[in-house]
Design a protein around this motif. Structure first.
Motif, mmCIF file in Angstrom:
data_model
loop_
_atom_site.group_PDB
_atom_site.id
_atom_site.type_symbol
_atom_site.label_atom_id
_atom_site.label_comp_id
_atom_site.label_asym_id
_atom_site.label_seq_id
_atom_site.Cartn_x
_atom_site.Cartn_y
_atom_site.Cartn_z
ATOM 1 N N ILE A 58 -29.582 17.532 14.499
ATOM 2 C CA ILE A 58 -28.846 18.027 13.403
ATOM 3 C C ILE A 58 -29.122 17.201 12.106
ATOM 4 C CG2 ILE A 58 -26.464 18.544 12.425
ATOM 5 C CD1 ILE A 58 -25.775 19.707 14.925
ATOM 6 N N ILE A 59 -28.829 15.887 12.370
ATOM 7 C CA ILE A 59 -28.847 15.032 11.252
ATOM 8 C C ILE A 59 -30.273 14.807 10.959
ATOM 9 C CG2 ILE A 59 -29.125 12.266 10.989
ATOM 10 C CD1 ILE A 59 -26.388 12.060 11.799
ATOM 11 N N PHE A 60 -31.281 14.937 11.504
ATOM 12 C CA PHE A 60 -32.788 14.864 11.318
ATOM 13 C C PHE A 60 -33.061 16.106 10.343
ATOM 14 C CE2 PHE A 60 -33.053 10.801 13.444
ATOM 15 C CZ PHE A 60 -33.961 10.111 12.638
ATOM 16 N N LEU A 61 -32.651 17.150 11.026
ATOM 17 C CA LEU A 61 -32.850 18.498 10.140
ATOM 18 C C LEU A 61 -32.086 18.372 8.736
ATOM 19 C CD1 LEU A 61 -32.530 21.142 13.010
ATOM 20 C CD2 LEU A 61 -34.964 20.499 11.972
ATOM 21 N N ALA A 62 -31.222 17.754 8.620
ATOM 22 C CA ALA A 62 -30.187 17.841 7.326
ATOM 23 C C ALA A 62 -30.901 17.012 6.413
ATOM 24 C CB ALA A 62 -28.892 17.621 7.624
ATOM 25 N N PHE A 63 -31.656 15.928 7.017
ATOM 26 C CA PHE A 63 -31.991 14.806 6.093
ATOM 27 C C PHE A 63 -33.725 14.957 6.236
ATOM 28 C CE2 PHE A 63 -28.366 11.914 6.747
ATOM 29 C CZ PHE A 63 -27.733 12.345 5.982
ATOM 30 N N ALA B 209 -30.485 8.272 3.124
ATOM 31 C CA ALA B 209 -30.376 9.461 3.865
ATOM 32 C C ALA B 209 -31.243 8.909 5.155
ATOM 33 C CB ALA B 209 -31.076 10.671 3.521
ATOM 34 N N ALA B 210 -32.219 8.373 5.008
ATOM 35 C CA ALA B 210 -33.003 7.656 6.184
ATOM 36 C C ALA B 210 -32.218 6.410 6.801
ATOM 37 C CB ALA B 210 -34.359 7.249 5.444
ATOM 38 N N THR B 211 -31.751 5.852 6.102
ATOM 39 C CA THR B 211 -30.616 4.681 6.549
ATOM 40 C C THR B 211 -29.640 5.199 7.216
ATOM 41 O OG1 THR B 211 -31.249 3.317 4.549
ATOM 42 C CG2 THR B 211 -29.755 2.556 5.792
ATOM 43 N N ILE B 212 -29.064 6.214 6.797
ATOM 44 C CA ILE B 212 -27.875 6.972 7.512
ATOM 45 C C ILE B 212 -28.339 7.318 8.815
ATOM 46 C CG2 ILE B 212 -26.271 8.516 7.691
ATOM 47 C CD1 ILE B 212 -26.121 8.333 4.523
ATOM 48 N N ALA B 213 -29.334 8.013 8.800
ATOM 49 C CA ALA B 213 -29.985 8.561 10.046
ATOM 50 C C ALA B 213 -30.187 7.474 10.904
ATOM 51 C CB ALA B 213 -31.077 9.372 9.748
ATOM 52 N N LEU B 214 -30.980 6.527 10.697
ATOM 53 C CA LEU B 214 -31.500 5.607 11.573
ATOM 54 C C LEU B 214 -30.142 4.397 12.127
ATOM 55 C CD1 LEU B 214 -34.873 4.427 10.019
ATOM 56 C CD2 LEU B 214 -34.510 5.544 12.091
ATOM 57 N N VAL B 215 -29.493 4.421 11.201
ATOM 58 C CA VAL B 215 -28.216 3.488 11.668
ATOM 59 C C VAL B 215 -27.249 4.409 12.734
ATOM 60 C CG1 VAL B 215 -25.896 2.463 11.152
ATOM 61 C CG2 VAL B 215 -28.041 1.829 9.788
ATOM 62 N N TRP B 216 -27.213 5.507 12.266
ATOM 63 C CA TRP B 216 -26.183 6.364 13.165
ATOM 64 C C TRP B 216 -26.998 6.533 14.365
ATOM 65 C CZ3 TRP B 216 -26.476 11.048 15.774
ATOM 66 C CH2 TRP B 216 -25.166 11.471 16.206
ATOM 67 N N LEU B 217 -28.258 6.610 14.600
ATOM 68 C CA LEU B 217 -28.914 6.957 15.790
ATOM 69 C C LEU B 217 -28.611 5.833 16.759
ATOM 70 C CD1 LEU B 217 -30.680 9.011 16.916
ATOM 71 C CD2 LEU B 217 -32.811 7.951 16.462
ATOM 72 N N PHE B 218 -28.968 4.778 16.158
ATOM 73 C CA PHE B 218 -28.768 3.455 16.792
ATOM 74 C C PHE B 218 -27.462 3.366 17.370
ATOM 75 C CE2 PHE B 218 -26.846 -0.672 15.999
ATOM 76 C CZ PHE B 218 -27.385 -1.647 16.947
ATOM 77 N N LEU B 219 -26.317 3.605 16.751
ATOM 78 C CA LEU B 219 -25.196 3.621 17.299
ATOM 79 C C LEU B 219 -24.730 4.585 18.310
ATOM 80 C CD1 LEU B 219 -23.199 2.929 13.954
ATOM 81 C CD2 LEU B 219 -23.806 1.455 15.639
ATOM 82 N N TRP B 220 -25.459 5.826 18.103
ATOM 83 C CA TRP B 220 -25.322 7.089 19.097
ATOM 84 C C TRP B 220 -26.053 6.598 20.396
ATOM 85 C CZ3 TRP B 220 -22.696 11.220 19.770
ATOM 86 C CH2 TRP B 220 -23.114 12.247 20.625
ATOM 87 N N LEU C 187 -21.884 1.810 5.499
ATOM 88 C CA LEU C 187 -22.601 2.167 4.339
ATOM 89 C C LEU C 187 -22.520 1.504 2.966
ATOM 90 C CD1 LEU C 187 -24.605 4.235 4.656
ATOM 91 C CD2 LEU C 187 -23.239 5.751 3.705
ATOM 92 N N PRO C 188 -21.069 1.426 2.506
ATOM 93 C CA PRO C 188 -21.056 0.696 1.378
ATOM 94 C C PRO C 188 -21.263 -0.823 1.313
ATOM 95 C CG PRO C 188 -18.758 1.312 2.269
ATOM 96 C CD PRO C 188 -19.843 1.882 3.065
ATOM 97 N N VAL C 189 -21.137 -1.332 2.378
ATOM 98 C CA VAL C 189 -21.522 -2.678 2.473
ATOM 99 C C VAL C 189 -23.055 -2.858 2.370
ATOM 100 C CG1 VAL C 189 -21.563 -4.742 4.115
ATOM 101 C CG2 VAL C 189 -19.690 -3.323 4.163
ATOM 102 N N VAL C 190 -23.641 -2.001 3.179
ATOM 103 C CA VAL C 190 -25.045 -1.961 3.286
ATOM 104 C C VAL C 190 -25.821 -1.573 1.780
ATOM 105 C CG1 VAL C 190 -27.353 -0.364 3.706
ATOM 106 C CG2 VAL C 190 -25.580 -1.334 5.747
ATOM 107 N N ILE C 191 -25.049 -0.672 1.079
ATOM 108 C CA ILE C 191 -25.701 -0.319 -0.299
ATOM 109 C C ILE C 191 -25.719 -1.445 -1.181
ATOM 110 C CG2 ILE C 191 -25.179 1.141 -2.420
ATOM 111 C CD1 ILE C 191 -24.017 3.334 -0.531
ATOM 112 N N PHE C 192 -24.583 -2.082 -1.221
ATOM 113 C CA PHE C 192 -24.314 -3.364 -2.206
ATOM 114 C C PHE C 192 -24.933 -4.584 -1.700
ATOM 115 C CE2 PHE C 192 -20.554 -0.658 -3.295
ATOM 116 C CZ PHE C 192 -20.618 -0.483 -4.697
#
Lengths: 368, 272
Positions: B256-261, B197-208, B84-89
């Motif tokens: 859960i992630i998609f509902l939360a975001f 939020a969208a980035t976290i959801a998609l990155v996390w989903l790819f890893l899951w 995340l921090p790497v991506v943000i910056f």
């Protein structure tokens, strides 16, 4: 109370000069306008004055103090951006309070100050709303309020009126003028609209292609535009420019200037005979002789189009031989297309330009 | 009702059956006993065709099978947090400093090619790399590999969001007197929240969902659920009911992630 001085300021981006060796002096507590068409570098000049960009060369002085390398936070400036640049996630109140919060003032003081400014700008009833819920005029006021809240002595207004519709624009012009007078701030207007400049500014700098072409009061620029570009640009209706075919010397200190379709007599002037020239006539200096009586120069023209704008009429005229003119008369004047009328003007009012476009003289200069 | 409308409804129904029925079969299989899974015709309706049982879920939760979910969760979360921090910056840098010397258009392209490369093409060198470091089949190896592969994805998604935030807002903040850090925290971050939020959801989903690296770089000591799933055998029979139970459980975290975001993601569409 800053007087702003720019000394040969140059800014280049990707090897393209955006601002070239601009030197300006903006007096204290004045309403100054930097006027130029889109792409002339006026917005970059504003960013340089504000400290959002650092110049490649040159110096920027506020009250003789070199601020060239200071950021916007350390300069005594505020900006009202063209698209207002309000923070969409904050309410109008928080937007206005933003520069006060940086200073870490106590909350009740911030509240007092924001409400005071909001009341002055008549937006005190809209403070709890988000920018998305505000109208164009209100957004503009919030943006101005935020600039005032910073307490800066210099306020830069970037095209403040283009985003507003016609009616609000008129009101806003009046209010900006009032604001400057009452607050005693140094307001710098960045505009591409000569009408803004003429109606508001005390002094004007005209820019083109990154360079300041002319500075002066609105009267000076209107009366003596440095070149054809300024002459055309600075006016409500574009100036007519006519190529001169021939200048004939006549005896008794007179010369005759011939355009393609008419001729006029002027007092003798050496410059006009030696150089190839063009003349400029402002649309508002052309008259219909049947209404105004005969003028010193008269000729016949065919009406191509009449545009009625409020109480003025712009008449597009065909002189034949590919020469056209635009005349602006302060009455409602409706005629059939193709009808012939007589047009006249006072040769003292004309502008004489050299072939490369520089102003050589006004018609009136020749009569002295 | 005209013909086009009728046809489109029929198409939607067919499409719905195609997409929902496999999910339905997975979910009900999880509640069957192993013998009920294999019957022909299939037993489709619980309580009528078959008696639901929690046998498969017991197997998941009371054996090492369940542990694989924890492993997957830990690895996916850890990799996302590091990414995340790497991506943000870097997304911010790519978006906001197009004139910077390092920000050649080619560098963004090179970053993206990391994503375009099929994992199959690079899995072997990465495997050798980790084994030479003696880190094969460890959490750090898998987490680091995942981080490397999710950064381009994240930067690519987030840069688009940052591009849509007008730069004038940051200019305004700087004129107001904020320094770079507080401009970033107070104005840029809140405005990119939905994109984040969208980035976290998609990155996390790819890893899951990741399988290949999990199988090759780990798979012995560190077993993710995606690796465990195809190995569910008991006496030469695939335990389809446990498979069903695991499939059902694996749907829950992304949901859960998609509902939360959801709030951010819908807000994002409304804002456009």
């Amino acid at each position: 109370m800053p007087e702003i001085k720019l000394e040969k300021v140059t800014k280049t981006i990707n090897e393209k000069p955006i601002v070239q060796e601009v030197s300006l002096e903006i007096p204290n507590k004045s309403f100054y306008c930097i006027l130029g068409p889109p792409g002339s570098g006026k917005t970059m000049l504003m960013r340089l004055i504000a400290g959002l960009e650092a110049p490649d060369e040159g110096k920027i002085l506020f009250d003789e103090k070199d601020v060239t390398n200071l950021g916007p936070a350390e300069r005594n400036v505020a900006i009202v951006f063209q698209d207002f640049a309000l923070y969409p996630h904050l309410t109008a109140f928080d937007n206005i309070a933003s520069p006060l919060k940086v200073k870490k003032l106590p909350m009740n003081e911030i509240k007092k100050k924001v409400e005071e400014i909001a009341k002055y700008l008549k937006i005190d009833h809209r403070l709890t709303h988000f920018p998305a819920e505000l109208s164009g005029g209100e957004l503009q006021r919030v943006a101005i309020a935020r600039a005032l809240a910073k307490g800066a002595e210099v306020i830069l207004l970037d095209e403040p009126l283009v985003r507003l519709d016609y009616k609000i624009r008129e009101n806003m012009r009046e209010e900006l003028y009032k604001l400057q007078k009452e607050m005693g701030k140094n307001i710098i207007l960045i505009s591409s609209d000569p009408i803004d400049a003429m109606s508001l500014a005390e002094k004007i700098a005209v820019m083109k292609s990154g360079k300041v072409i002319q500075t002066g009061t609105r009267e000076e620029i209107y009366e003596r535009p440095a070149n054809i570009f300024v002459g055309r640009y600075f006016g409500t209706v574009e100036m007519n420019i006519l190529d001169i075919d021939k200048v004939v010397s006549k005896d008794a200190g007179k010369i005759i200037i011939k355009t393609k379709s008419f001729e006029m007599e002027l007092p003798f002037c050496k410059k006009l005979v030696e150089e190839k020239i063009k003349i400029g006539i402002r649309a508002e200096h052309l008259f219909i002789t049947e209404l105004s009586g005969p003028m010193d120069v008269n000729f016949e023209a065919k009406i191509m189009l009449t545009e009625v704008i409020g109480s003025d009429t712009i008449i597009h005229l065909d002189l034949g031989l590919n020469e056209t003119l635009r005349a602006s008369v302060p009455i409602i004047y409706r005629r059939k297309i193709g009808e012939k009328i007589r047009i006249g003007f006072d040769p003292r009012k004309i502008y004489i330009f050299s072939s490369n476009g520089e102003l050589l003289a006004r018609g009136s200069d020749l009569y002295d | 009702m005209n013909l086009v409308r009728i046809i489109s409804i029929i198409i939607v129904i067919i499409w719905g059956i195609f997409s929902i029925s496999p999910l339905y079969i997975v979910v009900i299989s999880g509640f069957k006993e192993l013998n009920d899974v294999f019957t022909v015709p299939p037993k489709l309706i619980p309580f009528i065709d078959f008696q639901p049982s929690l046998e498969a879920y017991y197997k998941v939760f009371y054996t090492e099978i369940g542990q694989t979910f924890i492993t997957s969760l830990v690895i996916a979360i850890a990799a996302t947090v590091i990414t995340l921090p790497v991506v943000i910056f870097s997304a911010y840098g790519f978006s906001r400093f197009p004139r910077a010397a390092m920000n050649d258009p080619r560098s963004f392209f090179i970053l993206l090619t990391l994503r375009m490369t099929p994992p199959f093409a690079v899995v072997l060198p990465i495997l050798l790399y980790w084994s030479s470091l003696g880190l094969i089949d460890t959490y750090p190896a898998l987490i680091w590999t995942y981080t490397v592969f999710s950064i381009p994805l994240g930067v690519w998604i987030l840069k688009g969001f940052i591009d849509s935030i007008p730069g004038r807002l940051e200019d305004a903040a700087r004129v107001d007197g904020y320094n770079f850090a507080s401009t970033f925290i107070k104005f840029v971050l809140p405005l990119m929240a939905s994109g984040l939020a969208a980035t976290i959801a998609l990155v996390w989903l790819f890893l899951w969902n990741e399988f290949l690296f999990a199988l090759k770089i780990a798979g012995g000591n560190v077993v993710t659920y995606t690796v465990k799933l195809p190995q569910l055998r008991h006496a030469e029979r695939i335990m389809w009911n446990v498979y069903g139970a695991m499939g059902t459980i694996s749907i829950i975290p992304p949901m859960i992630i998609f509902l939360a975001f959801r709030r951010y993601i819908t807000k994002l569409y409304l804002a456009r």
